[in-house]
Write a protein that holds these residues in place. Structure first.
Motif, PDB file in Angstrom:
ATOM      1  N   GLU A 190      25.641  29.575  50.251  1.00 18.45           N
ATOM      2  CA  GLU A 190      26.757  30.339  50.816  1.00 18.45           C
ATOM      3  C   GLU A 190      26.718  31.784  50.340  1.00 18.45           C
ATOM      4  N   THR A 191      26.365  31.982  49.072  1.00 22.01           N
ATOM      5  CA  THR A 191      26.249  33.330  48.528  1.00 22.01           C
ATOM      6  C   THR A 191      25.197  34.123  49.295  1.00 22.01           C
ATOM      7  N   LEU A 192      24.026  33.520  49.497  1.00 22.95           N
ATOM      8  CA  LEU A 192      22.969  34.190  50.247  1.00 22.95           C
ATOM      9  C   LEU A 192      23.399  34.498  51.676  1.00 22.95           C
ATOM     10  N   ARG A 193      24.064  33.537  52.305  1.00 20.47           N
ATOM     11  CA  ARG A 193      24.495  33.740  53.700  1.00 20.47           C
ATOM     12  C   ARG A 193      25.405  34.956  53.807  1.00 20.47           C
ATOM     13  N   GLU A 194      26.352  35.086  52.887  1.00 16.50           N
ATOM     14  CA  GLU A 194      27.289  36.195  52.958  1.00 16.50           C
ATOM     15  C   GLU A 194      26.635  37.520  52.566  1.00 16.50           C
ATOM     16  N   PRO A 200      29.798  42.786  50.332  1.00 16.85           N
ATOM     17  CA  PRO A 200      29.459  43.374  49.035  1.00 16.85           C
ATOM     18  C   PRO A 200      29.231  42.318  47.956  1.00 16.85           C
ATOM     19  N   LEU A 201      28.283  42.617  47.080  1.00 17.54           N
ATOM     20  CA  LEU A 201      27.923  41.683  46.025  1.00 17.54           C
ATOM     21  C   LEU A 201      29.125  41.308  45.173  1.00 17.54           C
ATOM     22  N   ARG A 202      29.979  42.293  44.813  1.00 13.65           N
ATOM     23  CA  ARG A 202      31.131  41.993  43.973  1.00 13.65           C
ATOM     24  C   ARG A 202      32.089  41.022  44.662  1.00 13.65           C
ATOM     25  N   VAL A 203      32.284  41.216  45.948  1.00 14.62           N
ATOM     26  CA  VAL A 203      33.181  40.332  46.692  1.00 14.62           C
ATOM     27  C   VAL A 203      32.629  38.908  46.708  1.00 14.62           C
ATOM     28  N   VAL A 204      31.334  38.807  46.947  1.00 13.29           N
ATOM     29  CA  VAL A 204      30.699  37.482  46.999  1.00 13.29           C
ATOM     30  C   VAL A 204      30.736  36.820  45.623  1.00 13.29           C
ATOM     31  N   PHE A 205      30.466  37.603  44.570  1.00 18.45           N
ATOM     32  CA  PHE A 205      30.492  37.040  43.231  1.00 18.45           C
ATOM     33  C   PHE A 205      31.887  36.554  42.856  1.00 18.45           C
ATOM     34  N   GLU A 206      32.891  37.322  43.174  1.00 16.98           N
ATOM     35  CA  GLU A 206      34.255  36.916  42.859  1.00 16.98           C
ATOM     36  C   GLU A 206      34.663  35.646  43.614  1.00 16.98           C
ATOM     37  N   LYS A 207      34.037  35.429  44.750  1.00 14.88           N
ATOM     38  CA  LYS A 207      34.349  34.248  45.557  1.00 14.88           C
ATOM     39  C   LYS A 207      33.632  32.999  45.043  1.00 14.88           C
ATOM     40  N   TYR A 208      32.346  33.143  44.687  1.00 19.54           N
ATOM     41  CA  TYR A 208      31.542  31.973  44.341  1.00 19.54           C
ATOM     42  C   TYR A 208      31.183  31.910  42.848  1.00 19.54           C
ATOM     43  N   GLY A 209      31.246  33.034  42.147  1.00 24.89           N
ATOM     44  CA  GLY A 209      30.886  33.042  40.735  1.00 24.89           C
ATOM     45  C   GLY A 209      29.432  32.785  40.464  1.00 24.89           C
ATOM     46  N   ILE A 210      28.566  33.121  41.424  1.00 26.02           N
ATOM     47  CA  ILE A 210      27.140  32.876  41.297  1.00 26.02           C
ATOM     48  C   ILE A 210      26.397  34.188  41.423  1.00 26.02           C
ATOM     49  N   LEU A 211      25.431  34.387  40.516  1.00 25.90           N
ATOM     50  CA  LEU A 211      24.634  35.612  40.551  1.00 25.90           C
ATOM     51  C   LEU A 211      23.208  35.299  40.129  1.00 25.90           C
TER      52      LEU A 211
END
Length: 211
Positions: A190-194, A200-211
């Protein structure tokens, strides 16, 4: 699920469980980065020696281990830090491969590398060199707990390797690691898809907590 695993995923999951020393050190590399391995450890402990004794077969336990390999098993050779031996080569690779072994892992050296690469048999090693083990080292115990590259490996532990390196999953943790890996894998997809969609990376990280 094994075909979807990768070492970084397993390492992250093990970290989350407080087991932060399960990855083999960076010097342990795949002979061919296109090869992956996954299977159960069969361990062997080496002792440094400094002579070849007349009448002694220093390969006895090595032969026993390789001849007894079952499909999906991975010989794990703990050779220590001397860097004096290349215990694995084309002949052992051939014997292991025909028995269905999933690969081999060692902190010692490997030789006959051109032939092994041509076979497509996964070997993870601590260096490349021509030195035979005879007169330099011999196996003194098999199927016992060992440290390979500083990582504890017990018989039956799950060993996985790919282009990023190799990792050991203790058998007692295997079910929980598999469960968490499945969850994390879905999150990473899901992180990759978004991210590919431009989020934005920060938005995706805050959503999934994956980096």
């Amino acid at each position: 699920m094994q075909d979807r695993l990768f070492t970084a995923l397993l390492s992250d999951v093990l970290d989350s469980l407080g087991h932060m020393h399960q990855a083999l050190p960076a010097r342990i590399r795949p002979l061919d980065e296109a090869c992956r391995m996954a299977g159960r450890a069969r361990t062997a402990l080496y002792l440094d020696v400094y002579e070849a004794r007349e009448g002694e077969n220093p390969y006895d336990l090595e032969i026993d281990l390789v001849d007894s390999l079952q499909p999906g098993e991975i010989p794990v050779f703990a050779c220590g830090h001397s860097g004096r031996i290349a215990p694995w080569g084309e002949l052992l690779s051939t014997a292991a491969q025909v028995r269905g072994s999933s690969g081999a892992l060692m902190d010692g050296m490997v030789r006959d590398v051109t032939a092994i690469r041509a076979m497509g048999y996964p070997v993870f090693h601590g260096g490349i060199g021509p030195l035979d083990s005879k007169g330099r080292g011999k196996i003194v115990a098999v199927d016992v707990p060992v440290e390979c590259g500083g990582v504890r490996v017990c018989p039956g532990d799950f060993v996985f390797g790919d282009a990023d390196g190799a990792i050991v999953v203790p058998r007692a943790l295997e079910a929980e690691v598999a469960r968490r890996a499945e969850v994390k894998l879905k999150g990473e997809k899901e992180t990759l898809r978004e991210l590919r969609a431009g989020v934005p990376l920060r938005v995706v990280f805050e959503k999934y907590g994956i980096l």
